[in-house]
Design a protein around this motif. Sequence first.
Motif, PDB file in Angstrom:
ATOM      1  N   THR A   1       0.847  -1.193   0.000  1.00  0.00           N
ATOM      2  CA  THR A   1       0.000   0.000   0.000  1.00  0.00           C
ATOM      3  C   THR A   1       0.882   1.241   0.000  1.00  0.00           C
ATOM      4  N   LEU A   2       0.914   1.898  -1.145  1.00  0.00           N
ATOM      5  CA  LEU A   2       1.808   3.046  -1.319  1.00  0.00           C
ATOM      6  C   LEU A   2       1.521   4.148  -0.317  1.00  0.00           C
ATOM      7  N   ASP A   3       0.241   4.281   0.086  1.00  0.00           N
ATOM      8  CA  ASP A   3      -0.186   5.383   0.951  1.00  0.00           C
ATOM      9  C   ASP A   3       0.610   5.457   2.251  1.00  0.00           C
ATOM     10  N   TYR A   4       1.182   4.354   2.682  1.00  0.00           N
ATOM     11  CA  TYR A   4       1.807   4.327   4.001  1.00  0.00           C
ATOM     12  C   TYR A   4       3.249   4.817   4.009  1.00  0.00           C
ATOM     13  N   TYR A   5       3.828   5.010   2.819  1.00  0.00           N
ATOM     14  CA  TYR A   5       5.267   5.213   2.775  1.00  0.00           C
ATOM     15  C   TYR A   5       5.679   6.457   2.021  1.00  0.00           C
ATOM     16  N   ALA A   6       6.716   7.098   2.541  1.00  0.00           N
ATOM     17  CA  ALA A   6       7.383   8.133   1.762  1.00  0.00           C
ATOM     18  C   ALA A   6       8.099   7.469   0.585  1.00  0.00           C
ATOM     19  N   ILE A   7       8.240   8.200  -0.486  1.00  0.00           N
ATOM     20  CA  ILE A   7       8.949   7.711  -1.670  1.00  0.00           C
ATOM     21  C   ILE A   7      10.027   8.717  -2.040  1.00  0.00           C
ATOM     22  N   GLY A   8      11.193   8.182  -2.314  1.00  0.00           N
ATOM     23  CA  GLY A   8      12.305   9.033  -2.728  1.00  0.00           C
ATOM     24  C   GLY A   8      12.742   8.739  -4.149  1.00  0.00           C
ATOM     25  N   TRP A   9      13.269   9.752  -4.778  1.00  0.00           N
ATOM     26  CA  TRP A   9      13.932   9.610  -6.085  1.00  0.00           C
ATOM     27  C   TRP A   9      15.426   9.847  -5.873  1.00  0.00           C
ATOM     28  N   PHE A  10      16.204   8.987  -6.492  1.00  0.00           N
ATOM     29  CA  PHE A  10      17.659   9.061  -6.419  1.00  0.00           C
ATOM     30  C   PHE A  10      18.218   9.033  -7.831  1.00  0.00           C
ATOM     31  N   ARG A  11      19.472   9.400  -7.952  1.00  0.00           N
ATOM     32  CA  ARG A  11      20.147   9.252  -9.237  1.00  0.00           C
ATOM     33  C   ARG A  11      21.600   8.904  -9.011  1.00  0.00           C
ATOM     34  N   GLN A  12      22.143   8.235 -10.003  1.00  0.00           N
ATOM     35  CA  GLN A  12      23.561   7.894  -9.962  1.00  0.00           C
ATOM     36  C   GLN A  12      24.148   8.059 -11.352  1.00  0.00           C
TER      37      GLN A  12
ATOM     38  N   ARG B   1      25.625   7.677  -5.500  1.00  0.00           N
ATOM     39  CA  ARG B   1      24.186   7.877  -5.598  1.00  0.00           C
ATOM     40  C   ARG B   1      23.784   9.110  -4.804  1.00  0.00           C
ATOM     41  N   GLU B   2      22.875   9.878  -5.371  1.00  0.00           N
ATOM     42  CA  GLU B   2      22.433  11.144  -4.781  1.00  0.00           C
ATOM     43  C   GLU B   2      20.915  11.108  -4.596  1.00  0.00           C
ATOM     44  N   GLU B   3      20.457  11.489  -3.421  1.00  0.00           N
ATOM     45  CA  GLU B   3      19.016  11.618  -3.225  1.00  0.00           C
ATOM     46  C   GLU B   3      18.567  12.929  -3.854  1.00  0.00           C
ATOM     47  N   VAL B   4      17.634  12.835  -4.756  1.00  0.00           N
ATOM     48  CA  VAL B   4      17.171  13.990  -5.514  1.00  0.00           C
ATOM     49  C   VAL B   4      15.974  14.648  -4.848  1.00  0.00           C
ATOM     50  N   SER B   5      15.035  13.814  -4.417  1.00  0.00           N
ATOM     51  CA  SER B   5      13.800  14.354  -3.870  1.00  0.00           C
ATOM     52  C   SER B   5      13.081  13.283  -3.075  1.00  0.00           C
ATOM     53  N   CYS B   6      12.197  13.725  -2.210  1.00  0.00           N
ATOM     54  CA  CYS B   6      11.381  12.810  -1.423  1.00  0.00           C
ATOM     55  C   CYS B   6      10.010  13.441  -1.204  1.00  0.00           C
ATOM     56  N   VAL B   7       9.000  12.579  -1.129  1.00  0.00           N
ATOM     57  CA  VAL B   7       7.642  13.043  -0.827  1.00  0.00           C
ATOM     58  C   VAL B   7       7.069  12.148   0.266  1.00  0.00           C
TER      59      VAL B   7
ATOM     60  N   SER C   1       4.448  16.768   2.359  1.00  0.00           N
ATOM     61  CA  SER C   1       5.794  17.286   2.580  1.00  0.00           C
ATOM     62  C   SER C   1       6.721  16.777   1.479  1.00  0.00           C
ATOM     63  N   THR C   2       7.512  17.690   0.959  1.00  0.00           N
ATOM     64  CA  THR C   2       8.487  17.323  -0.074  1.00  0.00           C
ATOM     65  C   THR C   2       9.821  17.969   0.239  1.00  0.00           C
TER      66      THR C   2
ATOM     67  N   ALA D   1      11.172   3.095  -1.754  1.00  0.00           N
ATOM     68  CA  ALA D   1      10.144   3.231  -0.723  1.00  0.00           C
ATOM     69  C   ALA D   1      10.809   3.442   0.630  1.00  0.00           C
ATOM     70  N   GLY D   2      10.372   4.477   1.325  1.00  0.00           N
ATOM     71  CA  GLY D   2      10.933   4.770   2.624  1.00  0.00           C
ATOM     72  C   GLY D   2      10.461   3.799   3.697  1.00  0.00           C
ATOM     73  N   LYS D   3      11.166   3.795   4.811  1.00  0.00           N
ATOM     74  CA  LYS D   3      10.769   2.939   5.921  1.00  0.00           C
ATOM     75  C   LYS D   3       9.545   3.479   6.653  1.00  0.00           C
ATOM     76  N   TYR D   4       9.322   4.780   6.538  1.00  0.00           N
ATOM     77  CA  TYR D   4       8.257   5.422   7.304  1.00  0.00           C
ATOM     78  C   TYR D   4       7.384   6.276   6.403  1.00  0.00           C
ATOM     79  N   TRP D   5       6.380   6.893   6.974  1.00  0.00           N
ATOM     80  CA  TRP D   5       5.480   7.730   6.173  1.00  0.00           C
ATOM     81  C   TRP D   5       6.113   9.078   5.847  1.00  0.00           C
ATOM     82  N   TYR D   6       7.110   9.463   6.617  1.00  0.00           N
ATOM     83  CA  TYR D   6       7.764  10.744   6.376  1.00  0.00           C
ATOM     84  C   TYR D   6       9.146  10.493   5.753  1.00  0.00           C
ATOM     85  N   CYS D   7       9.735  11.536   5.216  1.00  0.00           N
ATOM     86  CA  CYS D   7      11.037  11.434   4.564  1.00  0.00           C
ATOM     87  C   CYS D   7      12.129  11.380   5.627  1.00  0.00           C
TER      88      CYS D   7
END
Length: 121
Positions: A28-39, A45-51, A57-58, A98-104
């Motif tokens: 269930t995607l609703d429960y987790y923060a999602i990050g974008w990374f690039r390499q 590897r660099e974290e680009v963004s998180c929601v 919150s972004t 997918a993040g471990k928690y709902w927040y970044c």
Amino acid sequence: QLQLVESGGGLVQPGGSLRLSCAASGFTLDYYAIGWFRQAPGKEREEVSCVSSRGGSTNYADSVAGRFTISRDNAKSTVYLQMNSLKLEDTAVYYCAAGKYWYCSGYYDSWGQGTLVTVSS
């Protein structure tokens, strides 16, 4: 089985735009923060963004702030990264996670396979 699949990468000229998608399945995607990374080749590897889980919150790396926008549609189990004013240095393989928690939190559990973005004239 939890799965993240990125799409939308490709070749674009400097100044152009792309929208990456990260489609989630198996959880269930609703429960987790999602990050974008690039390499990029030869770079870490660099974290680009998180929601956060509901999109309230972004955050963005300084290198992309003002050019990239992260968003999510939990009904579609998809997170997006709109990339505008692309630069040569944005060339990289982009991953979502997918993040471990709902927040970044900076902690991520599951990763997609990546999609290649090439910015070139």
